[in-house]
Design a protein around this motif. Structure first.
Motif, PDB file in Angstrom:
ATOM      1  N   MET A   1       0.814  -1.208   0.000  1.00  0.00           N
ATOM      2  CA  MET A   1       0.000   0.000   0.000  1.00  0.00           C
ATOM      3  C   MET A   1       0.854   1.268   0.000  1.00  0.00           C
ATOM      4  SD  MET A   1      -2.820  -1.264   2.811  1.00  0.00           S
ATOM      5  CE  MET A   1      -3.590   0.348   2.988  1.00  0.00           C
ATOM      6  N   GLY A   2       2.184   1.112   0.056  1.00  0.00           N
ATOM      7  CA  GLY A   2       3.047   2.290   0.119  1.00  0.00           C
ATOM      8  C   GLY A   2       2.987   2.987   1.463  1.00  0.00           C
ATOM      9  N   ILE A   3       2.657   2.220   2.520  1.00  0.00           N
ATOM     10  CA  ILE A   3       2.573   2.741   3.878  1.00  0.00           C
ATOM     11  C   ILE A   3       3.499   1.905   4.745  1.00  0.00           C
ATOM     12  CG2 ILE A   3       1.033   3.100   5.846  1.00  0.00           C
ATOM     13  CD1 ILE A   3      -1.280   3.282   3.841  1.00  0.00           C
ATOM     14  N   TYR A   4       4.375   2.567   5.508  1.00  0.00           N
ATOM     15  CA  TYR A   4       5.422   1.845   6.215  1.00  0.00           C
ATOM     16  C   TYR A   4       5.582   2.342   7.654  1.00  0.00           C
ATOM     17  CZ  TYR A   4       6.636   1.655   1.227  1.00  0.00           C
ATOM     18  OH  TYR A   4       6.579   1.538  -0.135  1.00  0.00           O
ATOM     19  N   VAL A   5       5.892   1.403   8.552  1.00  0.00           N
ATOM     20  CA  VAL A   5       6.442   1.750   9.854  1.00  0.00           C
ATOM     21  C   VAL A   5       7.913   1.349   9.823  1.00  0.00           C
ATOM     22  CG1 VAL A   5       6.390   1.354  12.342  1.00  0.00           C
ATOM     23  CG2 VAL A   5       4.258   1.372  11.050  1.00  0.00           C
ATOM     24  N   VAL A   6       8.788   2.307  10.122  1.00  0.00           N
ATOM     25  CA  VAL A   6      10.225   2.047  10.084  1.00  0.00           C
ATOM     26  C   VAL A   6      10.823   2.480  11.422  1.00  0.00           C
ATOM     27  CG1 VAL A   6      12.381   2.415   8.828  1.00  0.00           C
ATOM     28  CG2 VAL A   6      10.202   2.589   7.607  1.00  0.00           C
ATOM     29  N   SER A   7      11.539   1.570  12.072  1.00  0.00           N
ATOM     30  CA  SER A   7      12.218   1.921  13.318  1.00  0.00           C
ATOM     31  C   SER A   7      13.210   3.052  13.050  1.00  0.00           C
ATOM     32  CB  SER A   7      12.951   0.703  13.876  1.00  0.00           C
ATOM     33  OG  SER A   7      12.020  -0.317  14.211  1.00  0.00           O
ATOM     34  N   LYS A   8      13.325   3.956  14.002  1.00  0.00           N
ATOM     35  CA  LYS A   8      14.118   5.167  13.785  1.00  0.00           C
ATOM     36  C   LYS A   8      15.555   4.864  13.393  1.00  0.00           C
ATOM     37  CE  LYS A   8      15.702   9.399  16.086  1.00  0.00           C
ATOM     38  NZ  LYS A   8      15.681  10.198  17.337  1.00  0.00           N
ATOM     39  N   ASN A   9      16.250   4.013  14.179  1.00  0.00           N
ATOM     40  CA  ASN A   9      17.650   3.738  13.880  1.00  0.00           C
ATOM     41  C   ASN A   9      17.804   3.034  12.540  1.00  0.00           C
ATOM     42  OD1 ASN A   9      16.385   1.469  14.973  1.00  0.00           O
ATOM     43  ND2 ASN A   9      18.313   0.585  15.690  1.00  0.00           N
ATOM     44  N   VAL A  10      16.804   2.239  12.143  1.00  0.00           N
ATOM     45  CA  VAL A  10      16.835   1.549  10.848  1.00  0.00           C
ATOM     46  C   VAL A  10      16.718   2.562   9.713  1.00  0.00           C
ATOM     47  CG1 VAL A  10      15.591  -0.069   9.361  1.00  0.00           C
ATOM     48  CG2 VAL A  10      15.945  -0.609  11.774  1.00  0.00           C
ATOM     49  N   MET A  11      15.788   3.511   9.848  1.00  0.00           N
ATOM     50  CA  MET A  11      15.621   4.536   8.817  1.00  0.00           C
ATOM     51  C   MET A  11      16.906   5.345   8.631  1.00  0.00           C
ATOM     52  SD  MET A  11      13.415   6.092   6.685  1.00  0.00           S
ATOM     53  CE  MET A  11      11.706   6.228   7.218  1.00  0.00           C
ATOM     54  N   LEU A  12      17.516   5.760   9.717  1.00  0.00           N
ATOM     55  CA  LEU A  12      18.746   6.552   9.625  1.00  0.00           C
ATOM     56  C   LEU A  12      19.852   5.756   8.941  1.00  0.00           C
ATOM     57  CD1 LEU A  12      18.758   8.173  13.197  1.00  0.00           C
ATOM     58  CD2 LEU A  12      17.971   9.192  11.056  1.00  0.00           C
ATOM     59  N   ASP A  13      19.963   4.483   9.295  1.00  0.00           N
ATOM     60  CA  ASP A  13      21.008   3.639   8.718  1.00  0.00           C
ATOM     61  C   ASP A  13      20.761   3.368   7.233  1.00  0.00           C
ATOM     62  OD1 ASP A  13      23.323   1.992   8.760  1.00  0.00           O
ATOM     63  OD2 ASP A  13      22.056   0.211   8.944  1.00  0.00           O
ATOM     64  N   LEU A  14      19.516   3.077   6.872  1.00  0.00           N
ATOM     65  CA  LEU A  14      19.203   2.765   5.477  1.00  0.00           C
ATOM     66  C   LEU A  14      19.460   3.942   4.553  1.00  0.00           C
ATOM     67  CD1 LEU A  14      15.869   0.732   5.783  1.00  0.00           C
ATOM     68  CD2 LEU A  14      18.077  -0.129   4.999  1.00  0.00           C
ATOM     69  N   LEU A  15      18.970   5.120   4.923  1.00  0.00           N
ATOM     70  CA  LEU A  15      19.059   6.265   4.018  1.00  0.00           C
ATOM     71  C   LEU A  15      20.428   6.926   4.033  1.00  0.00           C
ATOM     72  CD1 LEU A  15      15.554   7.973   4.430  1.00  0.00           C
ATOM     73  CD2 LEU A  15      16.293   6.229   2.802  1.00  0.00           C
ATOM     74  N   SER A  16      21.130   6.836   5.155  1.00  0.00           N
ATOM     75  CA  SER A  16      22.439   7.498   5.248  1.00  0.00           C
ATOM     76  C   SER A  16      23.599   6.584   4.872  1.00  0.00           C
ATOM     77  CB  SER A  16      22.660   8.021   6.673  1.00  0.00           C
ATOM     78  OG  SER A  16      21.677   8.962   7.024  1.00  0.00           O
ATOM     79  N   ASN A  17      23.484   5.287   5.198  1.00  0.00           N
ATOM     80  CA  ASN A  17      24.627   4.382   5.029  1.00  0.00           C
ATOM     81  C   ASN A  17      24.390   3.274   4.013  1.00  0.00           C
ATOM     82  OD1 ASN A  17      25.976   5.793   7.155  1.00  0.00           O
ATOM     83  ND2 ASN A  17      24.818   4.598   8.656  1.00  0.00           N
ATOM     84  N   LYS A  18      23.319   2.517   4.193  1.00  0.00           N
ATOM     85  CA  LYS A  18      23.112   1.350   3.340  1.00  0.00           C
ATOM     86  C   LYS A  18      22.740   1.729   1.903  1.00  0.00           C
ATOM     87  CE  LYS A  18      23.528  -2.039   6.466  1.00  0.00           C
ATOM     88  NZ  LYS A  18      23.849  -1.276   7.685  1.00  0.00           N
ATOM     89  N   PHE A  19      21.827   2.675   1.747  1.00  0.00           N
ATOM     90  CA  PHE A  19      21.354   3.063   0.406  1.00  0.00           C
ATOM     91  C   PHE A  19      21.333   4.579   0.263  1.00  0.00           C
ATOM     92  CE2 PHE A  19      19.167  -0.876   1.669  1.00  0.00           C
ATOM     93  CZ  PHE A  19      19.715  -1.750   0.727  1.00  0.00           C
TER      94      PHE A  19
END
Length: 515
Positions: free
Chosen positions: A294-312
């Motif tokens: 549905m394009g609706i997400y719950v993302v844990s805070k530390n996960v979001m920071l890591d994904l957008l800044s480091n992983k991808f």
């Protein structure tokens, strides 16, 4: 260099409800003062919070996953700790330029497009947040945001609980990032510096152009109970509709293991899943063997920071890049079943059908009359609508309309609409007007040979969308008798998409015109 346009709306307290003692099905939210909504509400007791411990953010506890943990069941009781008002930040993505909704997006952002006679699209996710006790909300946008800013400031200013707010964040250029938003993930990345300042556990990422009613507290509870890094809202699908969506495959615990974008043929068959895992009964599971994002997400805070800044760090889109990427690197990406009405209002046809769907009987596709989860909007303090010898059937009439001796069938009539004698309105969405014209204004226009705002005498409109402040003269026929499917006649004040005639905002259609 463009600067950030940020409007912060914060205010006095709203009354909360004791979630630990009242089942969700019996809870009735208290409307924030000065917000307009479609049903009356009751107030409850004050919710007692317990403080957040540091270990919650750093330690994961094993959990047994059950259908209740990943299903939007009306029978379950929600009791979150810490409470969503303190632990969740809502991020509503305003979307791109809205080219598929053009010309409705010619002078406004997509979330600001009027909906259901009295509302705007943005009211849906904001109301869902407020009804789910989420009061810290950002709205990200970059196109034609003036009307969106104005609506949010009038609707939600001075009405948020404690430190709650609804804040509009416009795209900005900076020496570090000279580009505008490149996609959903990039939009969030550009404001990570602001989001990470909030002492919260999860980000709730929402779209600003969906029509649905959802309890986000259950969504977040499922995320916590399954110890997920990311939880994706999933819609059950039959085979006919599945080819139009991004599909997901899950294991026996409801964990997402594969994504496929609009699959067909053998690839589609490979995406079948056992949806009883997510809480559907056997019959429904056979009818709906696919689940779509549905394009609706719950993302844990530390996960979001890591994904957008480091992983991808170069990924622009959540749905096609970040979420599948997180799955591929072994993060726990969980599916959460939402088995209710949901519509992505991304095209003229979808927008038209969603609006006309609220006139369906005996039960509309989407109801604005749900007492337990009202949809809030800007209070306009308009007078009741007045109907003089009018024949109105299967229709919804907004506030402040003046409808004279005419016939209206299966239509939605927006606020401040003026419809003259002899007019016939069928299968049509009238968005109404932003203001009234005085008798002096109308007399002056008549002397100049011009046309007042509204629908003129003896005009016939069928299967059309009439945007705000349109001036339709007398004896006009907007009926598309030749069944034209696509046409762009902007200089003449209209477009045709999927056979639906759309009259542009502020357009003038002269007396006697045939479309």
């Amino acid at each position: 260099m463009a600067t950030m346009a940020a409007l912060r709306f914060s205010a006095s307290a709203m009354t909360s409800i004791n979630a630990s003692s009242v089942p969700w099905s019996h809870r009735t939210p208290t409307a924030p003062p000065n917000l307009s909504f479609s049903a009356s509400a009751l107030s409850g007791d004050k919710l007692v919070f317990r403080t957040l411990t540091a270990s919650y953010q750093t330690q994961r506890t094993p959990s047994i996953i059950s259908p209740k943990a990943v299903s939007d069941s009306r029978n379950s009781q929600t009791c979150l700790e810490p409470d969503t008002s303190r632990s969740v930040l809502g991020i509503i993505l305003g979307g791109g330029a809205g080219t598929r909704l053009y010309p409705l997006t010619k002078k406004r952002a997509k979330p600001a497009v009027p909906l259901g006679a009295n509302y705007r699209l943005i009211d849906i996710p904001v109301s869902n947040c407020l009804n789910s006790n989420i009061s810290k909300i950002y709205v990200l946008t970059q196109f034609n945001s003036a009307s969106l800013n104005r609506h949010l400031s009038r609707a939600y200013a001075s009405n948020m609980k404690n430190e709650g707010f609804v804040e509009v964040l416009a795209a900005q250029q900076s020496p570090e990032n000279p580009n505008w938003f490149q996609g959903t993930a990039d939009a969030v990345r550009q404001y990570l510096w602001l989001f990470e300042e909030h002492n919260i556990l999860e980000f709730l990422v929402l779209a600003g152009d969906h029509l649905y009613r959802m309890d986000y507290e259950r969504f977040i509870l499922a995320h916590r109970e399954t110890s997920a890094d990311i939880t994706v809202a999933a819609l059950p699908m039959d085979e006919k509709r599945a080819t139009a969506f991004g599909l997901m495959k899950i294991d026996e615990e409801g964990r997402i293991i594969e994504f496929a974008e609009k699959p067909k043929g053998d690839q589609l068959k490979d995406m079948k899943v056992d949806t009883t895992i997510l809480g559907l009964d056997d019959r429904r599971a056979q009818e709906m063997p696919f689940i779509a994002s549905m394009g609706i997400y719950v993302v844990s805070k530390n996960v979001m920071l890591d994904l957008l800044s480091n992983k991808f760090p170069g990924a622009n889109d959540f749905g096609s890049e970040v979420i599948p990427g997180a799955t591929n690197i072994g993060m726990r990406v969980q599916a959460y079943l939402y088995d209710g009405y949901w519509e992505d209002i991304g095209t003229i046809e979808a927008f038209y059908n969603a609006n006309l769907g609220i006139t369906k009987k005996p039960v509309p596709d989407f109801s604005f009359y749900d007492r337990s989860s009202p949809i809030y909007t800007q209070p306009r303090y308009l007078p009741p609508s007045k109907m003089l010898d009018a024949d109105v059937t299967d229709s919804v009439i907004g506030e402040g309309c003046v409808i004279k001796n005419c016939r209206i069938h299966h239509s939605v009539v927006g606020l401040r609409s003026c419809i003259s004698e002899g007019a016939i309105i069928e299968d049509t969405l009238l968005m109404g007007a932003d203001y009234y014209e005085t008798e002096a204004d109308r007399k002056s226009l008549a002397e100049k040979g011009s046309v007042p705002i509204g629908i003129g005498k003896n005009s016939h409109i069928k299967r059309a969308i009439i945007d705000k402040n349109a001036r339709i003269g007398d004896e006009v026929k907007i009926i598309n008798s030749d069944n034209v499917q696509e046409a762009a006649r902007e200089t003449d004040g209209y477009f045709i998409k999927s056979g639906i005639v759309t009259i542009v905002k502020d357009a003038l259609i002269p007396t006697g015109t045939l479309i």
